[in-house]
Design an enzyme around this catalytic site. Structure first.
Site, mmCIF file in Angstrom:
data_model
loop_
_atom_site.group_PDB
_atom_site.id
_atom_site.type_symbol
_atom_site.label_atom_id
_atom_site.label_comp_id
_atom_site.label_asym_id
_atom_site.label_seq_id
_atom_site.Cartn_x
_atom_site.Cartn_y
_atom_site.Cartn_z
ATOM 1 N N GLU A 1 1.598 -0.011 -5.440
ATOM 2 C CA GLU A 1 0.634 1.070 -5.686
ATOM 3 C C GLU A 1 1.350 2.331 -6.149
ATOM 4 O O GLU A 1 2.413 2.682 -5.630
ATOM 5 C CB GLU A 1 -0.157 1.360 -4.409
ATOM 6 C CG GLU A 1 -1.276 2.371 -4.630
ATOM 7 C CD GLU A 1 -2.126 2.606 -3.394
ATOM 8 O OE1 GLU A 1 -3.231 3.150 -3.538
ATOM 9 O OE2 GLU A 1 -1.679 2.245 -2.287
ATOM 10 N N HIS B 1 1.414 11.123 -1.956
ATOM 11 C CA HIS B 1 0.130 10.916 -1.295
ATOM 12 C C HIS B 1 -0.658 12.217 -1.392
ATOM 13 O O HIS B 1 -0.341 13.185 -0.689
ATOM 14 C CB HIS B 1 0.338 10.517 0.167
ATOM 15 C CG HIS B 1 -0.851 9.851 0.777
ATOM 16 N ND1 HIS B 1 -1.062 9.775 2.123
ATOM 17 C CD2 HIS B 1 -1.906 9.219 0.210
ATOM 18 C CE1 HIS B 1 -2.186 9.141 2.369
ATOM 19 N NE2 HIS B 1 -2.711 8.788 1.223
ATOM 20 N N ASP C 1 0.274 6.291 -6.854
ATOM 21 C CA ASP C 1 -0.670 7.415 -6.861
ATOM 22 C C ASP C 1 -0.089 8.515 -7.740
ATOM 23 O O ASP C 1 0.945 9.099 -7.402
ATOM 24 C CB ASP C 1 -0.882 7.960 -5.445
ATOM 25 C CG ASP C 1 -1.768 7.043 -4.606
ATOM 26 O OD1 ASP C 1 -2.263 6.055 -5.156
ATOM 27 O OD2 ASP C 1 -1.949 7.325 -3.412
ATOM 28 N N HIS D 1 0.845 -1.196 0.000
ATOM 29 C CA HIS D 1 0.000 0.000 0.000
ATOM 30 C C HIS D 1 0.879 1.243 0.000
ATOM 31 O O HIS D 1 1.896 1.298 0.705
ATOM 32 C CB HIS D 1 -0.890 0.001 1.260
ATOM 33 C CG HIS D 1 -1.705 1.245 1.435
ATOM 34 N ND1 HIS D 1 -2.667 1.649 0.532
ATOM 35 C CD2 HIS D 1 -1.715 2.186 2.421
ATOM 36 C CE1 HIS D 1 -3.229 2.763 0.945
ATOM 37 N NE2 HIS D 1 -2.663 3.123 2.087
ATOM 38 N N ASN D 2 0.522 2.228 -0.828
ATOM 39 C CA ASN D 2 1.315 3.468 -0.895
ATOM 40 C C ASN D 2 2.809 3.153 -0.936
ATOM 41 O O ASN D 2 3.604 3.656 -0.132
ATOM 42 C CB ASN D 2 1.004 4.371 0.308
ATOM 43 C CG ASN D 2 -0.368 5.015 0.202
ATOM 44 O OD1 ASN D 2 -1.057 4.881 -0.804
ATOM 45 N ND2 ASN D 2 -0.785 5.701 1.249
ATOM 46 N N GLU E 1 -3.456 4.621 -9.226
ATOM 47 C CA GLU E 1 -4.463 5.571 -8.734
ATOM 48 C C GLU E 1 -4.244 6.844 -9.533
ATOM 49 O O GLU E 1 -3.378 7.656 -9.224
ATOM 50 C CB GLU E 1 -4.294 5.806 -7.237
ATOM 51 C CG GLU E 1 -4.598 4.595 -6.376
ATOM 52 C CD GLU E 1 -6.060 4.179 -6.442
ATOM 53 O OE1 GLU E 1 -6.921 5.076 -6.622
ATOM 54 O OE2 GLU E 1 -6.344 2.978 -6.335
#
Length: 783
Positions: free
Chosen positions: A318, A333, A320, A288-289, A367
């Site tokens: 991931e 983030h 973003d 995650h992230n 994302e």
């Protein structure tokens, strides 16, 4: 290197300070000082180092390329989560000498066998104990060393051992004398007694005696005879013993402490599972992230996060992505103070490290928050950098009926993200409207610049008839919108409303890169079954997922048998803490994403599951989690196989490290906790009593008993703690593994640090016994 070198230590673009680094005479430790001939202190051991990178491969050093030649810089990468050490030498030659020298020593340590590692550990001990560095140790230095080794020993007894080892009568211990002292100190009484129990004469184990031991105690059964010969040849130090096919006490102890005597089944270390089933049938190691190496609010974004995740076998990372300056998308983030990195740097890092730890498919969970123009830049970077590694169409160009297998997707990078239309639409060319057809319909030329086909969008919000219209891929000037609106018989004002939202509209070229992993919103299990396809994937927050586990556990199991699910940590976890992945695995969720930068219980469980199957990042789910008609519910379970009873006799500990090395006189009071994580009724823990003032060779001799309903899902975690009556017990070490990978019999558990790094030679010695439980009682039923 042993003469020492003055270099610049770099922490950031503004923090660059001179430090004097020197390799110690043992060739295994590096110390540093603020200046030459200054007060030195230990910096790192060679065994702490994973690799050495050139300056060009350092994110931080590249940012300083206008100040220093990159050839003068290099990075020391440590095991675990310890930050890298970036250094700049005064010349290219100095940098190359250190890089070559360090890498040579790292390779040497990596290639050491168990005996060589123990010898090296003893050498390190001697260096620590020899305070004045004169190559010999007085009794006072030995007493100090004993405290560093967690040994609280009667002074008279310790002096007796010292005198026995001082064969030169010099009043000091040198080299071999120190080894003799250590051997006397580490005499394993409990192993000696066990050896005499299985040996008729107490001097050796004959071949038949050793076969009986392997069959009856170690549960090796039918392979015991052949294995006995292999193990004698491998671990018996005496050549005559090997010829006579007997095992001495030293050989017996060597076997017990080896990988063959480890609690983790060596048969589970290579790829041993079927890798030809659909992706939905596997647990997938997920992050995650991934770009964050700190917290979720102000932490640093770095490609190092991707490097660390990929090198530990992570198969879903991931990304973003947001609009960045100069037309270049950035990764961070969103709406926080976390630092930014370039999307193209992330893709280049993925390209470099994607398949170093595993050859099985890597998933990029995108994302996307970018405008149309920067989405096209994303597409360019993905296609140009990843090249033929990027999967941009189905494997055979045909419409599949299920997801491909990890085996079929070897060496491929898959994009997970939003997609316009369906996979069927992509493969049914005859039903698509092409640009020339649109131009003929309008009788005029559209100002299109798109490299891809126009997109069919369902405008359910724009008209009641839910008519489909052809939209310009770049949302061109209003004249184009007039034409499209006229052709589609919809209100122009409604379309221009749409145009204002173009910043969040998906670019078709990016959409086309999503093949087998189309992101869709989850509404209900019934809705998914009636409306979604097998290649569509839903993401769940941990809160939503845990709620569904309790409310509809069986439906969740059935859903995950045919469609992928990704679970991510709650947004409230701003400190990058983790949830327990076990309860999500219990319903078959494949991608349970973890904040891999944060050590602790949760990551121990995650690392433990993926330790098997060569650490490739894919673990086959139990059969009852792969059946779309499964009746299994983790909240109301009974295993399809018989439940089992686990007996763990915690016997002894060996060379446990100090909790706080700054307190020289403190000695740990160790205890052992055995924790089981699985379905809710199986999740429990028990612990031994603590042993006072002995971290060197504590003895417990206690047996713990557990009843486990669904062993196929159970994880075991062995934790050693330092008892503290005033506050919470301190962590010493741990080891976590799946129940299905556990060996029975007398086994050593080699402990790991909080970061999952070996703290050799620290271990605990246990006896493991698994028994089948009786048939279910009347009224109970199996699923």
């Amino acid at each position: 290197m042993q003469e020492g070198t003055l270099m610049r230590k770099v922490r950031s673009k503004s923090w660059k300070k001179p430090r004097y680094f020197r390799l110690q005479n043992d060739g295994m430790t590096v110390w540093h000082a603020r200046q030459a001939r200054g007060s030195e202190k230990p910096t790192f051991s060679i065994s702490d180092v994973e690799t050495v990178r050139k300056g060009h491969d350092s994110e931080l050093l590249r940012s300083l390329a206008d100040e220093f030649p990159l050839e003068q810089g290099f990075t020391i990468v440590f095991h675990g989560r310890r930050p890298n050490l970036d250094l700049i030498a005064n010349s290219v030659e100095e940098a190359q000498n250190w890089m070559r020298g360090l890498q040579l020593l790292v390779d040497l340590v990596t290639s050491m066998d168990q005996k060589e590692r123990l010898d090296q550990w003893l050498s390190d001990l001697f260096q620590r104990g020899d305070k004045n560095q004169d190559g010999r140790m007085t009794f006072e230095e030995v007493r100090r060393l004993l405290r560093l080794m967690n040994v609280e020993m009667d002074q008279e007894y310790a002096f007796g051992l010292f005198q026995e080892a001082d064969m030169s009568n010099s009043g000091t211990l040198e080299g071999e004398e120190f080894v003799y002292f250590y051997q006397a100190l580490t005499k394993r009484t409990e192993v000696h007694e066990m050896f005499e129990q299985f040996s008729d004469d107490g001097q050796k184990l004959t071949l038949l005696e050793f076969v009986d031991f392997l069959r009856e105690e170690q549960k090796e059964r039918e392979r015991a005879s052949d294995l006995a010969l292999e193990l004698i040849d491998r671990y018996e130090p005496s050549e005559s013993g090997k010829l006579r096919h007997v095992l001495s006490l030293d050989g017996f102890l060597s076997y017990l402490c080896s990988k063959d005597g480890d609690i983790f089944n060596p048969a589970c270390l290579p790829i041993y599972q079927d890798m030809t089933q659909p992706l939905t049938h596997y647990f997938i190691n997920s992050s995650h992230n991934t770009y964050l190496v700190g917290d979720q609010l102000c932490g640093q974004s770095s490609v190092e996060g991707y490097i660390r995740a990929l090198k530990r076998g992570c198969r879903c990372v991931e990304v973003d992505v947001w609009d960045g300056p100069n037309g270049e998308p950035i990764v961070y983030h969103g709406h926080t103070l976390t630092s930014r990195i370039l999307f193209k740097d992330v893709v280049a890092t993925v390209k470099q490290y994607a398949f170093q730890a595993s050859e099985y498919p890597l998933i990029l969970s995108l994302e996307n928050h970018c405008t149309w123009e920067q989405q096209l830049t994303m597409v360019r970077h993905l296609t140009e950098i990843l090249d033929d590694q990027l999967l941009s169409s189905t494997l055979d160009g045909l419409l599949p009926t299920q997801l491909p297998s990890p085996e079929q997707l070897k060496g491929k990078i898959l994009v997970k993200g939003k997609k316009l239309g369906t996979l069927e639409d992509d493969l049914e060319d005859e039903e698509e409207v092409t640009e020339p057809q649109l131009e003929r319909q309008q009788g005029s030329e559209l100002p299109l610049e798109s490299p891809s086909k126009p997109v069919t969008l369902e405008l359910s919000r724009l008209n009641k008839d839910k008519k489909k219209v052809v939209m310009c891929p770049l949302f061109c000037p209003p004249i184009c919108c007039h034409i499209v609106a006229q052709a589609s018989n919809i209100n122009l004002g409604s379309l221009l409303l749409l145009e204002q939202k173009s910043r969040s509209v998906l670019c078709p070229a990016l959409s086309d890169l999503v093949v087998y992993l189309k992101s869709v919103s989850f509404r209900s299990f019934t809705h998914s079954k009636e409306n979604y396809h097998f290649y569509e994937i839903s993401s769940f927050s941990e809160t939503k997922a845990k709620s569904l586990v309790k409310e509809a556990g069986n439906e969740f199991v059935q859903h995950n048998a045919w469609q992928l699910s990704r679970v991510y940590p709650s947004g409230l976890r701003t400190d990058s803490s983790n949830y327990n992945p076990q309860e999500l695995w219990n319903v078959g969720c494949q991608m349970v994403a973890m904040n891999m930068q944060t050590a602790g219980l949760e990551m121990d469980i995650c690392d433990g599951l993926f330790r098997q199957n060569s650490g490739c990042g894919y673990v086959l789910k139990p059969d009852f989690l792969r059946d779309i008609q499964s009746s299994f519910n983790p909240e109301k379970p009974l295993s399809p196989f018989k439940a089992q009873t686990l007996l763990v006799q915690v016997i002894s500990g060996q060379q446990l490290p100090k909790v706080n090395n700054t307190k020289e006189r403190s000695i740990v009071d160790p205890l052992v906790r055995v924790e089981i994580y699985g379905i809710r009724p199986d999740t429990t823990c028990q612990e031994t009593n603590y042993v006072e003032n002995n971290g060197f060779n504590p003895y417990w001799g206690q047996t713990l008993c557990f009843r486990v309903l669904v062993p196929e899902l159970a994880m075991l975690r062995f934790v050693v703690q330092d008892y503290d009556w005033k506050s919470r017990n301190d962590f010493i070490g741990q080891y976590t593994l799946p129940w299905t990978c556990m060996k029975q019999g007398y086994r050593h558990i080699h402990l790991l640090s909080k970061d999952g790094i070996s703290i050799h030679p620290a271990s605990i010695f246990v006896y493991i016994c698994i028994r089948e439980m009786e048939e279910p009682q009347p009224g109970e039923s199996e699923f």
